[in-house]
Design a protein around this motif. Sequence first.
Motif, PDB file in Angstrom:
ATOM      1  N   ILE A 567      45.760  44.603  32.875  1.00 13.22           N
ATOM      2  CA  ILE A 567      47.112  44.728  32.315  1.00 13.22           C
ATOM      3  C   ILE A 567      47.599  43.376  31.805  1.00 13.22           C
ATOM      4  O   ILE A 567      48.139  43.258  30.696  1.00 13.22           O
ATOM      5  N   HIS A 568      47.401  42.329  32.595  1.00  9.45           N
ATOM      6  CA  HIS A 568      47.830  40.996  32.166  1.00  9.45           C
ATOM      7  C   HIS A 568      47.051  40.533  30.936  1.00  9.45           C
ATOM      8  O   HIS A 568      47.611  39.876  30.054  1.00  9.45           O
ATOM      9  N   GLU A 569      45.775  40.896  30.888  1.00  8.09           N
ATOM     10  CA  GLU A 569      44.972  40.479  29.730  1.00  8.09           C
ATOM     11  C   GLU A 569      45.467  41.153  28.462  1.00  8.09           C
ATOM     12  O   GLU A 569      45.575  40.516  27.406  1.00  8.09           O
ATOM     13  N   ARG A 570      45.805  42.438  28.547  1.00 10.19           N
ATOM     14  CA  ARG A 570      46.342  43.134  27.373  1.00 10.19           C
ATOM     15  C   ARG A 570      47.667  42.537  26.935  1.00 10.19           C
ATOM     16  O   ARG A 570      48.001  42.540  25.747  1.00 10.19           O
ATOM     17  N   ALA A 571      48.438  42.020  27.894  1.00  7.92           N
ATOM     18  CA  ALA A 571      49.737  41.428  27.567  1.00  7.92           C
ATOM     19  C   ALA A 571      49.620  39.977  27.124  1.00  7.92           C
ATOM     20  O   ALA A 571      50.634  39.361  26.768  1.00  7.92           O
ATOM     21  N   GLY A 572      48.408  39.419  27.176  1.00  6.76           N
ATOM     22  CA  GLY A 572      48.239  38.022  26.788  1.00  6.76           C
ATOM     23  C   GLY A 572      48.780  37.041  27.802  1.00  6.76           C
ATOM     24  O   GLY A 572      49.100  35.901  27.460  1.00  6.76           O
ATOM     25  N   GLY A 574      47.876  34.747  30.391  1.00 10.81           N
ATOM     26  CA  GLY A 574      46.730  34.057  30.954  1.00 10.81           C
ATOM     27  C   GLY A 574      46.903  33.721  32.416  1.00 10.81           C
ATOM     28  O   GLY A 574      45.967  33.854  33.214  1.00 10.81           O
ATOM     29  N   ARG A 575      48.097  33.290  32.794  1.00 13.93           N
ATOM     30  CA  ARG A 575      48.304  32.947  34.193  1.00 13.93           C
ATOM     31  C   ARG A 575      48.192  34.184  35.076  1.00 13.93           C
ATOM     32  O   ARG A 575      47.648  34.137  36.177  1.00 13.93           O
ATOM     33  N   GLY A 576      48.733  35.316  34.598  1.00 12.38           N
ATOM     34  CA  GLY A 576      48.617  36.546  35.360  1.00 12.38           C
ATOM     35  C   GLY A 576      47.163  36.952  35.552  1.00 12.38           C
ATOM     36  O   GLY A 576      46.767  37.382  36.643  1.00 12.38           O
ATOM     37  N   VAL A 577      46.359  36.802  34.497  1.00 12.34           N
ATOM     38  CA  VAL A 577      44.932  37.095  34.624  1.00 12.34           C
ATOM     39  C   VAL A 577      44.309  36.175  35.673  1.00 12.34           C
ATOM     40  O   VAL A 577      43.534  36.605  36.534  1.00 12.34           O
ATOM     41  N   GLY A 578      44.673  34.894  35.612  1.00 15.34           N
ATOM     42  CA  GLY A 578      44.116  33.929  36.560  1.00 15.34           C
ATOM     43  C   GLY A 578      44.452  34.279  37.997  1.00 15.34           C
ATOM     44  O   GLY A 578      43.592  34.188  38.887  1.00 15.34           O
ATOM     45  N   MET A 579      45.688  34.694  38.254  1.00 14.65           N
ATOM     46  CA  MET A 579      46.083  35.051  39.614  1.00 14.65           C
ATOM     47  C   MET A 579      45.291  36.246  40.122  1.00 14.65           C
ATOM     48  O   MET A 579      44.834  36.273  41.272  1.00 14.65           O
ATOM     49  N   GLN A 580      45.106  37.255  39.249  1.00 14.61           N
ATOM     50  CA  GLN A 580      44.389  38.445  39.703  1.00 14.61           C
ATOM     51  C   GLN A 580      42.897  38.176  39.866  1.00 14.61           C
ATOM     52  O   GLN A 580      42.252  38.748  40.745  1.00 14.61           O
ATOM     53  N   GLN A 581      42.344  37.287  39.049  1.00 19.33           N
ATOM     54  CA  GLN A 581      40.948  36.912  39.249  1.00 19.33           C
ATOM     55  C   GLN A 581      40.777  36.146  40.564  1.00 19.33           C
ATOM     56  O   GLN A 581      39.775  36.293  41.257  1.00 19.33           O
ATOM     57  N   TYR A 582      41.771  35.346  40.896  1.00 19.06           N
ATOM     58  CA  TYR A 582      41.749  34.664  42.198  1.00 19.06           C
ATOM     59  C   TYR A 582      41.737  35.686  43.334  1.00 19.06           C
ATOM     60  O   TYR A 582      40.918  35.607  44.267  1.00 19.06           O
ATOM     61  N   HIS A 583      42.636  36.667  43.252  1.00 19.26           N
ATOM     62  CA  HIS A 583      42.674  37.699  44.285  1.00 19.26           C
ATOM     63  C   HIS A 583      41.376  38.497  44.308  1.00 19.26           C
ATOM     64  O   HIS A 583      40.883  38.872  45.386  1.00 19.26           O
ATOM     65  N   LEU A 584      40.828  38.754  43.127  1.00 22.53           N
ATOM     66  CA  LEU A 584      39.563  39.478  43.050  1.00 22.53           C
ATOM     67  C   LEU A 584      38.457  38.690  43.755  1.00 22.53           C
ATOM     68  O   LEU A 584      37.622  39.265  44.471  1.00 22.53           O
ATOM     69  N   GLY A 585      38.476  37.361  43.575  1.00 18.18           N
ATOM     70  CA  GLY A 585      37.515  36.520  44.277  1.00 18.18           C
ATOM     71  C   GLY A 585      37.653  36.640  45.789  1.00 18.18           C
ATOM     72  O   GLY A 585      36.650  36.678  46.526  1.00 18.18           O
ATOM     73  N   LEU A 586      38.903  36.727  46.287  1.00 22.19           N
ATOM     74  CA  LEU A 586      39.116  36.898  47.725  1.00 22.19           C
ATOM     75  C   LEU A 586      38.526  38.219  48.218  1.00 22.19           C
ATOM     76  O   LEU A 586      37.924  38.278  49.299  1.00 22.19           O
ATOM     77  N   ALA A 587      38.717  39.279  47.425  1.00 20.13           N
ATOM     78  CA  ALA A 587      38.181  40.578  47.832  1.00 20.13           C
ATOM     79  C   ALA A 587      36.659  40.528  47.903  1.00 20.13           C
ATOM     80  O   ALA A 587      36.042  41.042  48.854  1.00 20.13           O
TER      81      ALA A 587
END
Length: 710
Positions: A567-572, A574-587
């Motif tokens: 969703i963040h990527e579609r909205a452009g 970048g920081r939102g994408v970064g935060m979710q990738q960080y959380h994805l890394g934790l998972a």
Amino acid sequence: MGEAGVVSAEGGGIVRNELSGQVTGAVVQAADVGVINIAAVPAAPVRVPRQVPAEPPGFVNRTLELSLLDRHLADGPAVAVVSGLKGVGTSAVGRRWAHRARERFSDGQLYVDLGALRHGGATGVSDVLAAFLRALGVHESWIPEELPERAAMFRSVTAGSRLLVLVDDAEHAAEVTPLCPASPGSAVVVTSHRQLRGLLAEGAVPVTIGPLDVEQGLRLLTGMLGEERVGGQRTHAVELVRLCGGLPIALRMAGAQLLRHPAWSVERLIRDLAEAGRRLDRAAAEGGVPEGGFVDAFFEAVYEGLPEIAARLYRLLGVLPGSAFSPGLAAAVLDDEPDQALDLLLDAHLVEEFAQDRYRMHDLVRLHAARRARSAEPPEARESALRRAAEWYLTGAAAADAAMGGRLRLADHRERLAGAGWSFASRGEALDWLDAERADLLAVLRAAAAREWDEVVWQLAEALWPLHHDRGYHADCAEANALGVEAALRLEAPAVEARMRNQAARARLMLGELDQARDQLVRARRAARASGDPRMEAVILESLGRAALVQAEPDTAAESFAAASAIHERAGNGRGVGMQQYHLGLAHLDAGRYGEAAAALGRALPLMVAAGDTLSQGRIHLELARAQRGLGHRADALRSARAAAEITRECRVPVKETRAWELLAELAEDRGDRVEAAECLRRALSICVASGNLPRAESLRARLAAVDQP
């Protein structure tokens, strides 16, 4: 996009209280970090809290009671319960003894007024413990979430201390027990209008405060008026003491009246009081101001002697649902400058200043003011005053929230704040203001909800999120946002409903109420989709992922974080994408998928560099080091861990900096370098000591001793 704070899974635990707003500062990447100097960190300054409010002015008598406290609390740990009727002076005795015994408690004095914090019959004892730990120098990021863990840390931090804890206006033993240090040199003084038999059964000693006898009452009046004026009218002065029931509050108000009118005799004051009592009786018979006894008649006489502007402020203060107020709030309620009126109320002992620019009424006075408001102010005037108070609090909370930096907000307060005169120099100052007003903010939010002032309710709940999250007031957060949900449903505003449910769910999650959190999040996602605002759905997906991590469901968490990232990527964003990738890394880390974790964290890092979010870079480096170590890429893990240590040191996040040094120690042990491992553990130990986490420091000492063994 995260709201405020990141929940990360480390060893199955939950670490909270991290900023997720934009943080600017130096960017540190793994490739740029060389050897970090492991010089000793300076010792933390000694924290000696002195929280007890100022001594009550003109305190006299109570020699016997103070002596009893001296004797009972000579050898700790000891608890004394000072009890008596309202208005008899239990709090004054407690504060007087605390100041008199100040030198006995070299490690400080902690204070809490439970009456001011009490909400609906329950007090957040866990929140009180968190405040005590902060006052003792424990960094916010170390404070546990649950009451038992907070109580255990409090006992550990205060072990061996000479500390006084003064607990004002307790109602139940359960409110007090967790606040008691176990150290032999400490003492606890509890004031209450109840006997608190539960505490007495556990060994607390009772100190009962009765009304002043005639001679004590005369000494109080003499201290205010002088020997000549009281001694020359002794018969009438004795009658005045009797009529006031020996209550210090009433006698002080009597003395204030006589000081304001030097020509008055005590007999004249008694006649006025008798007439006021007859008027109250007539009013009660006619259904007006209820009968309240002679003391109430005395308040009535004092009130009737006020100029109208002071009398009106007095009445309108009785409308407020909270227990304290500032000059700014008084001005809002009065809709005029309150200086003269406030000074008159102070002179009449109808209000007291208990801290700088913080005022309150005695409970008995507040009851009279509220009755006076009901009898003299029409309903629309009372409602208007309360609405001005609610708007004042909302403006202050919005200004404080704005000082926290960027985050997703649904309310637009630009017009409200323009020219409002609110200014906070820093995030910490804003949080401190919110914390000081916390009980009254919740009280006014409740009052607004009862009147269905729905815009005020949800906007105030949204603005209070940083306070509730950063200071760990999760019970307050759950209640405030539950009221916000009801407001959103009445407004038929699905985006607001999603926001309120999400914040309520985050609070439930931190309280360990996982089923309730999940239920709120399912409803929140449905509302977010109905709103058509993809940002809100991304927020909900992130929270669903966090809930899944708490419940040890990393695959479910990964799905939620990946969907939020898209969703963040579609909205452009970048920081939102970064935060979710960080959380994805934790998972992925939780699932032991080190390669996928490293890939997600590697995608997150440059996005946070581009966003200028330094703190998030430090967090990413720390988790990336864990993933790289799991893959056996030790050189890469070493660079990432060093970067994490440097960034978290700059950002002053001791919980993460400690973990970085522990990880560096583990990496040193992996390669058989016990000397460097010991140096890294010493650095972690010094950080724990400096930031107040003494229990963690003990475990690090044990690890260090094991590494140091030949």
